[in-house]
Design a protein around this motif. Sequence first.
Motif, PDB file in Angstrom:
ATOM      1  N   ASN A 274     -15.210   3.716  51.330  1.00  0.00           N
ATOM      2  CA  ASN A 274     -14.356   4.867  51.105  1.00  0.00           C
ATOM      3  C   ASN A 274     -14.288   5.246  49.486  1.00  0.00           C
ATOM      4  N   CYS A 275     -14.228   3.876  48.917  1.00  0.00           N
ATOM      5  CA  CYS A 275     -14.103   4.265  47.309  1.00  0.00           C
ATOM      6  C   CYS A 275     -15.328   5.020  46.701  1.00  0.00           C
TER       7      CYS A 275
ATOM      8  N   PHE B 161       2.347  -9.378  48.230  1.00  0.00           N
ATOM      9  CA  PHE B 161       2.725  -9.252  46.641  1.00  0.00           C
ATOM     10  C   PHE B 161       1.544  -9.311  45.808  1.00  0.00           C
ATOM     11  N   GLU B 162       1.608  -9.141  44.576  1.00  0.00           N
ATOM     12  CA  GLU B 162       0.738  -9.393  43.467  1.00  0.00           C
ATOM     13  C   GLU B 162       1.363 -10.661  42.791  1.00  0.00           C
ATOM     14  N   GLY B 163       0.340 -11.841  42.693  1.00  0.00           N
ATOM     15  CA  GLY B 163       0.888 -12.964  41.952  1.00  0.00           C
ATOM     16  C   GLY B 163      -0.041 -13.062  40.859  1.00  0.00           C
TER      17      GLY B 163
ATOM     18  N   GLN C 216      -6.484  -1.459  42.604  1.00  0.00           N
ATOM     19  CA  GLN C 216      -5.232  -1.067  43.331  1.00  0.00           C
ATOM     20  C   GLN C 216      -4.395  -1.975  43.976  1.00  0.00           C
ATOM     21  N   ARG C 217      -4.884  -3.216  43.760  1.00  0.00           N
ATOM     22  CA  ARG C 217      -4.242  -4.364  44.537  1.00  0.00           C
ATOM     23  C   ARG C 217      -4.192  -4.309  45.894  1.00  0.00           C
ATOM     24  N   LYS C 218      -5.375  -3.518  46.544  1.00  0.00           N
ATOM     25  CA  LYS C 218      -5.661  -3.832  47.782  1.00  0.00           C
ATOM     26  C   LYS C 218      -6.857  -4.427  48.108  1.00  0.00           C
ATOM     27  N   VAL C 219      -7.060  -5.367  49.173  1.00  0.00           N
ATOM     28  CA  VAL C 219      -8.321  -5.816  49.411  1.00  0.00           C
ATOM     29  C   VAL C 219      -9.159  -5.269  50.650  1.00  0.00           C
ATOM     30  N   THR C 220     -10.283  -5.169  50.257  1.00  0.00           N
ATOM     31  CA  THR C 220     -11.278  -4.539  51.214  1.00  0.00           C
ATOM     32  C   THR C 220     -12.568  -5.468  51.123  1.00  0.00           C
ATOM     33  N   TYR C 221     -12.743  -6.305  52.069  1.00  0.00           N
ATOM     34  CA  TYR C 221     -13.951  -7.120  52.025  1.00  0.00           C
ATOM     35  C   TYR C 221     -15.176  -6.185  52.474  1.00  0.00           C
TER      36      TYR C 221
END
Length: 813
Positions: free
Chosen positions: A128-129, A26-28, A107-112
């Motif tokens: 990708n982005c 979730f987003e906090g 977009q509230r996704k995590v890509t290290y």
Amino acid sequence: MSFQVLAQADRSRVLLLPQSGSKTLFEGYLRLKDMPQGPRAFKFLVKKDDQAEKFLPPEDALRMLRKAEAIYLARGDPVQEKKFIDLLQAYQLGYRFVQVCNHCLGQRKVTYVEPDAITYKGRRICENCAAAELLREADFRGLGRAAKAHLARVLKTRRNLDDVVGLLSLQRLLPELTRFDIIPASHAEPTLPLASIALPPPLMQMMQRRLTKLLPVQSRSVKAGLLEGRNQLVVSATATGKSLVGELAGVKNLLEGRGKLLFLVPLVALANQKFDQLSAYRELGFRTSIRVGVSRIRLGKGRKVPQSLDADIIAGTYEGIDQVIRTKKSLGRVGTVVIDEVHMLEDAERGHRLAGMIARLKNAAPKAQFIFLSATVGNPAALAKRLGATLVEYEVRPVPIERHLIFSSGPEKRKLLRQLSKEAQALTSSTGYKGQSIIFTNSRKNCYNLADSIPGAAAYHAGLQYPERKRIEELFGEGKIHTVVTTAALAAGVDFPASQVVFESLAMGIEWLNVHEFNQMLGRAGRPGYHDKGLVYILAEPGRRFSSGKGESEDEMALALLHGQMEDVAPEFEESQQQEEVLANVVAARSRAELERLHDLTVGLDDLNSSLVSLEKAGLVKGIVATRLGEAAAAHFLAPEQVATIVKLLGRGKSPQDVAVQLESFEALYLKFAERISTKLHMQISQRALHGSFLDLLSSADLRELDNKLQRYCMDFSRDFLRCTCKESPYCGCVQKSISLRILELRADGKSPEEIIDHFSDRYGMYAYQGDLINWLDQMVRYLEAIEAVARVLGKEAAAKEAAERKARVEGE
């Protein structure tokens, strides 16, 4: 499964993204409050999927952080970030900084991402982005698949999306971004000192004033038997010194009494230039001349050049020398034949005549040494074998070439051209030569428009008269003109020592260049002894297409040409072209055995007997002997179907000038007002006066929308030239013939080419280039001469006399 929390501070709160494995739960959003003991959790807002936002006790955030196996921090607002770190330290919670893709995080996704990740707007971004952003920009600019793939490769190397996007917007034209590749110069290859080769003393003394050692291709040729009389096919890129190979052999053979030197090229412009160069050997006591089918159109005082076949050195075009053989004249004793641009065997229109001429020259001068010069081709060994020559191949250049690719269109291109031209001028090579540019475009109109937009530039094309072309060549050679804007007229071999070649267009007319043409043109960049390297810039317009608008776009074509492989030289001639060469061979042969030998020597011919049967049906041969009609056809380079046309029309009582314009009409007329009409009617009108868009307009109601002057031009043109009743009118060819007959009438009345052009300009608002008109009038003279010869064979003396009179009037006083 691991549980970790990624945190990033903004100006008012801290984003918390709890993760189970790679899944974000979730987003906090944690707000902090300054307390006496330091920053503490104040409010905790949670948002999950499509559920409504809700506040949880701030202690829940602390419990989550304590539970996490790892707390990762992505750089954010430094003030809020420090407060969050103070909070973590107060509760003795460990953390470490990581780099993540900020686009994914948005977009509230995590890509290290790793430290060497692609950067964009000062932050790291995942592959990708970055690819998605680049694709979005490329789609916006209309790039094709190949161009997108190319940009992706640039991005992978550069690792900076701002730079690549800036390349598309022309904001960041750094050489390391635009550079497609570097074609390296040859490695240091041992070459022969001039003093070590066996040249006659007079030639050696002359050469010693020009050079001290040979270039690599020259050394290879000498080692392969050049000076021992061996036939050679010398294959090498432009500007590698091939021409001197032919000169060394030819002048040596002359001095040793083996016979004259013929140096043959495809174009009149090249023959004129070669004549000037070979005239230097007059100091050795040799006479020079030129055989190019010199213009028969008298224009007052012109350049006087010797044309004698008795000269020791003859520069000529392929057809100029072949005409001597076809008319059974003697070339005298020939010791050396140099045929430049022999890859022209592949040319669809003239290749058959080159193939036939080579065979007939070998037959006429069996003891001569033949030197064939060619740019790089795909199958040099097979071509050498077919020509009966030893292959001398030199695949690399003496000067490195940097090839650059830039996607641009419209006004951007002109700004770029000015910039590139200016940058070239600012460079000085290690040998002291200033940079100069050749800009290739696809039309004569563009030549002038682009040259006018670049200070100090000159337009150069085949429509210019010889004196003007010569003037530009000399001024460019002297460095007094820094930029030439040209069509493919320059690509075929005129020697301009340019440091830079720019492709404003990758088309020739409305057809894309092929790989061979492209390499010939870019080969003009960089000259040994002049420049340290050659620069090539391709300004490809995304989405630009020609003809029906189908097929590859210019950006896709650019990549295809840059990656392209050289085509094989394996000519396949049309049946009528083969018959023309067989007929010329019949005229040259003295026996069946000699004819068969000539046939075997002629590249690209099929079955001899089938051609002879067709020629006999056409009345051009009887057995293996040319008829009088056949001899006339061969002497005047007439194809069998052209002979049939002349015979048929003369039989119908048509006048010689009617027959001549049936063979070839003048079509190089241009509208002076095309842009005005296009703007007024909001439709595209071609600049070519005989294009369908203008011919359709003449019978359209849209004509009434034009101003009075434009209407008068159009109505006068219709009244004078659209008078036929053919069903296909105005696409029946009658318009072109009527225009051609009017030109011949004006010429017969004593009008000069310039005055004829003025007539069309004043009455119809149209113009033509003097060079085009003179060339066509010259062709009319040759056709009238051919018609005269055919008429005499047919016993039509009145027609023959009229053809001769008409020919004299077209030639002028």
